[in-house]
Design a protein around this motif. Sequence first.
Motif, PDB file in Angstrom:
ATOM      1  N   PHE A 149     -36.538 -27.918 -18.212  1.00  0.00           N
ATOM      2  CA  PHE A 149     -37.141 -28.811 -17.211  1.00  0.00           C
ATOM      3  C   PHE A 149     -37.330 -27.993 -15.928  1.00  0.00           C
ATOM      4  O   PHE A 149     -38.339 -28.089 -15.251  1.00  0.00           O
ATOM      5  N   PHE A 150     -36.316 -27.199 -15.623  1.00  0.00           N
ATOM      6  CA  PHE A 150     -36.460 -26.187 -14.573  1.00  0.00           C
ATOM      7  C   PHE A 150     -36.462 -24.821 -15.242  1.00  0.00           C
ATOM      8  O   PHE A 150     -35.558 -24.503 -16.009  1.00  0.00           O
ATOM      9  N   THR A 151     -37.485 -24.060 -14.954  1.00  0.00           N
ATOM     10  CA  THR A 151     -37.626 -22.752 -15.585  1.00  0.00           C
ATOM     11  C   THR A 151     -36.982 -21.666 -14.721  1.00  0.00           C
ATOM     12  O   THR A 151     -36.598 -21.906 -13.589  1.00  0.00           O
ATOM     13  N   LYS A 152     -36.925 -20.484 -15.294  1.00  0.00           N
ATOM     14  CA  LYS A 152     -36.408 -19.326 -14.568  1.00  0.00           C
ATOM     15  C   LYS A 152     -37.169 -19.114 -13.266  1.00  0.00           C
ATOM     16  O   LYS A 152     -36.596 -18.826 -12.218  1.00  0.00           O
ATOM     17  N   GLN A 153     -38.483 -19.277 -13.363  1.00  0.00           N
ATOM     18  CA  GLN A 153     -39.300 -19.091 -12.166  1.00  0.00           C
ATOM     19  C   GLN A 153     -39.007 -20.184 -11.122  1.00  0.00           C
ATOM     20  O   GLN A 153     -38.960 -19.913  -9.926  1.00  0.00           O
ATOM     21  N   ASP A 154     -38.816 -21.400 -11.614  1.00  0.00           N
ATOM     22  CA  ASP A 154     -38.460 -22.485 -10.690  1.00  0.00           C
ATOM     23  C   ASP A 154     -37.222 -22.109  -9.881  1.00  0.00           C
ATOM     24  O   ASP A 154     -37.157 -22.312  -8.674  1.00  0.00           O
ATOM     25  N   LEU A 155     -36.234 -21.561 -10.595  1.00  0.00           N
ATOM     26  CA  LEU A 155     -34.968 -21.249  -9.933  1.00  0.00           C
ATOM     27  C   LEU A 155     -35.147 -20.157  -8.888  1.00  0.00           C
ATOM     28  O   LEU A 155     -34.492 -20.146  -7.854  1.00  0.00           O
ATOM     29  N   GLU A 156     -36.065 -19.279  -9.197  1.00  0.00           N
ATOM     30  CA  GLU A 156     -36.367 -18.210  -8.259  1.00  0.00           C
ATOM     31  C   GLU A 156     -36.910 -18.761  -6.935  1.00  0.00           C
ATOM     32  O   GLU A 156     -36.687 -18.199  -5.881  1.00  0.00           O
ATOM     33  N   PHE A 157     -37.625 -19.873  -7.035  1.00  0.00           N
ATOM     34  CA  PHE A 157     -38.214 -20.484  -5.840  1.00  0.00           C
ATOM     35  C   PHE A 157     -37.347 -21.630  -5.328  1.00  0.00           C
ATOM     36  O   PHE A 157     -37.841 -22.505  -4.640  1.00  0.00           O
ATOM     37  N   SER A 158     -36.085 -21.620  -5.685  1.00  0.00           N
ATOM     38  CA  SER A 158     -35.226 -22.735  -5.299  1.00  0.00           C
ATOM     39  C   SER A 158     -34.323 -22.417  -4.124  1.00  0.00           C
ATOM     40  O   SER A 158     -33.889 -21.285  -3.932  1.00  0.00           O
ATOM     41  N   VAL A 159     -34.048 -23.442  -3.369  1.00  0.00           N
ATOM     42  CA  VAL A 159     -33.018 -23.387  -2.347  1.00  0.00           C
ATOM     43  C   VAL A 159     -32.045 -24.515  -2.667  1.00  0.00           C
ATOM     44  O   VAL A 159     -32.462 -25.645  -2.922  1.00  0.00           O
ATOM     45  N   VAL A 160     -30.770 -24.199  -2.691  1.00  0.00           N
ATOM     46  CA  VAL A 160     -29.761 -25.211  -2.980  1.00  0.00           C
ATOM     47  C   VAL A 160     -29.089 -25.669  -1.695  1.00  0.00           C
ATOM     48  O   VAL A 160     -28.776 -24.871  -0.821  1.00  0.00           O
ATOM     49  N   LEU A 161     -28.920 -26.958  -1.596  1.00  0.00           N
ATOM     50  CA  LEU A 161     -28.174 -27.543  -0.489  1.00  0.00           C
ATOM     51  C   LEU A 161     -26.945 -28.235  -1.055  1.00  0.00           C
ATOM     52  O   LEU A 161     -27.049 -29.081  -1.945  1.00  0.00           O
ATOM     53  N   LEU A 162     -25.775 -27.825  -0.569  1.00  0.00           N
ATOM     54  CA  LEU A 162     -24.512 -28.435  -1.008  1.00  0.00           C
ATOM     55  C   LEU A 162     -23.869 -29.151   0.171  1.00  0.00           C
ATOM     56  O   LEU A 162     -23.682 -28.547   1.219  1.00  0.00           O
ATOM     57  N   MET A 190     -11.452 -25.616  -1.515  1.00  0.00           N
ATOM     58  CA  MET A 190     -12.324 -24.469  -1.246  1.00  0.00           C
ATOM     59  C   MET A 190     -12.458 -23.575  -2.479  1.00  0.00           C
ATOM     60  O   MET A 190     -13.528 -23.040  -2.749  1.00  0.00           O
ATOM     61  N   ASN A 191     -11.357 -23.443  -3.224  1.00  0.00           N
ATOM     62  CA  ASN A 191     -11.436 -22.645  -4.453  1.00  0.00           C
ATOM     63  C   ASN A 191     -12.422 -23.257  -5.434  1.00  0.00           C
ATOM     64  O   ASN A 191     -13.233 -22.557  -6.038  1.00  0.00           O
ATOM     65  N   GLN A 192     -12.339 -24.574  -5.581  1.00  0.00           N
ATOM     66  CA  GLN A 192     -13.247 -25.237  -6.514  1.00  0.00           C
ATOM     67  C   GLN A 192     -14.696 -25.139  -6.011  1.00  0.00           C
ATOM     68  O   GLN A 192     -15.630 -24.942  -6.789  1.00  0.00           O
ATOM     69  N   LEU A 193     -14.860 -25.256  -4.710  1.00  0.00           N
ATOM     70  CA  LEU A 193     -16.206 -25.132  -4.142  1.00  0.00           C
ATOM     71  C   LEU A 193     -16.786 -23.747  -4.435  1.00  0.00           C
ATOM     72  O   LEU A 193     -17.960 -23.598  -4.777  1.00  0.00           O
ATOM     73  N   GLU A 194     -15.919 -22.773  -4.341  1.00  0.00           N
ATOM     74  CA  GLU A 194     -16.369 -21.411  -4.635  1.00  0.00           C
ATOM     75  C   GLU A 194     -16.795 -21.280  -6.104  1.00  0.00           C
ATOM     76  O   GLU A 194     -17.814 -20.670  -6.419  1.00  0.00           O
ATOM     77  N   VAL A 195     -15.996 -21.870  -6.982  1.00  0.00           N
ATOM     78  CA  VAL A 195     -16.362 -21.878  -8.409  1.00  0.00           C
ATOM     79  C   VAL A 195     -17.748 -22.504  -8.583  1.00  0.00           C
ATOM     80  O   VAL A 195     -18.611 -21.980  -9.294  1.00  0.00           O
ATOM     81  N   ASN A 196     -17.961 -23.632  -7.895  1.00  0.00           N
ATOM     82  CA  ASN A 196     -19.251 -24.325  -8.008  1.00  0.00           C
ATOM     83  C   ASN A 196     -20.403 -23.454  -7.530  1.00  0.00           C
ATOM     84  O   ASN A 196     -21.459 -23.386  -8.160  1.00  0.00           O
ATOM     85  N   ILE A 197     -20.181 -22.815  -6.401  1.00  0.00           N
ATOM     86  CA  ILE A 197     -21.229 -21.980  -5.824  1.00  0.00           C
ATOM     87  C   ILE A 197     -21.559 -20.813  -6.759  1.00  0.00           C
ATOM     88  O   ILE A 197     -22.725 -20.505  -7.010  1.00  0.00           O
ATOM     89  N   ARG A 198     -20.516 -20.199  -7.301  1.00  0.00           N
ATOM     90  CA  ARG A 198     -20.749 -19.068  -8.204  1.00  0.00           C
ATOM     91  C   ARG A 198     -21.471 -19.530  -9.471  1.00  0.00           C
ATOM     92  O   ARG A 198     -22.274 -18.814 -10.039  1.00  0.00           O
TER      93      ARG A 198
END
Length: 318
Positions: A149-162, A190-198
Amino acid sequence: MENQRHTSFLFVSLFLYLSTVSSEKEWLVGKDQRNGSEALKLLVFGDSYVDTGNWEKSSGSWHSPYGMTFPGKPTGRFSDGRVLTDFIASFFGVPSPQPYMWRKSVKKPLFQYGMNFAYGGTGVFNTMVNQPNMTSQIDLFQGLVKENFFTKQDLEFSVVLLSVAGNDYAAHVFRDGKEQDLPNFTGSLMNQLEVNIRRIHSLGVRKMAVTAVEPMADGPEAAARERRIKIPDLRSSHGLHFRTEDTRKHCSSLNPLKPCCVGSGKGYSCGSTDEKGAKKYEVCKNPELSFFWDTIHPSQSGWESVYSIIRPSLYELY
Ligand SMILES: *[C@@H]1O[C@H](CO)[C@@H](O)[C@H](O)[C@H]1NC(C)=O
Ligand SMILES: *[C@@H]1O[C@H](CO)[C@@H](O)[C@H](O)[C@H]1NC(C)=O
Ligand SMILES: *[C@@H]1O[C@H](CO)[C@@H](O)[C@H](O)[C@H]1NC(C)=O
């Protein structure tokens, strides 16, 4: 909101952004000239500070007076109008991303500008609401990546907001977490947030903005306590463009403490009705003069003032 009653912390700390949304047209139709797979996609995870309608329509944010300022009716946003997501989308010149919940009911091209996976009331860990925590939200996203549904290229043009606001802390305190345990709890959060971000990073997204988590003591419902939380510095991570910012000095000329919409009487909150359906809340005359819309959530004006502060930092993500 069910969860408002127990919330004893308030977090206003975020980041990002740009130009003020000046007209409805601009809000609905972004300025980004790219479309299709090359359009910038905003992918949003977190809580009510960024949710734009993932809760089912029977819930509080889908009822009056939520949405009264914009668009004039409830849209599932936890505010009288636009929330952080909307201002950030406007920065990038794209329409605010559609909620994940609507993926079956709206046409796929509407998701060319991204998707919003955030659910109000949630946290990094499970909170008091039975909605997907951040890990589960990322699972939903990962599922869509697997389906292409989201392609590799889509992800390349993505910005994530958490967005990680106060729900984890509220749940912790509600579960009889002792205050002296908070630093420890914060550490695991914070550790879990880091896991999520990674994890999001490993899926192929390179640009991320994260709300700098900071329980604040000066919200309407909060006590006079304060604690600082340091987000792990991931900026050195290879290829990851990461941004956090503390926006403390935001209140400007707005009324910093008094929420605009409040319950009339004990047990009622903004949007409450009694058994007969009669209104059990009051709304101030000029919501644009209040930083807070209800006891937890900034008003559209509040968000606009936060946005004006974090906006310069957003250019790094462009
Ligand atoms: C998408 O871009 C193409 C070429 O730039 C343009 O002709 C078309 O009208 C655009 N479609 C939409 C929905 O904006
Ligand atoms: C997120 O929610 C799922 C489902 O309830 C649960 O299994 C998981 O442990 C939660 N994740 C975290 C980090 O709390
Ligand atoms: C923090 O909590 C963990 C898990 O409950 C515990 O093992 C650890 O000793 C605690 N650390 C402090 C400083 O309290």
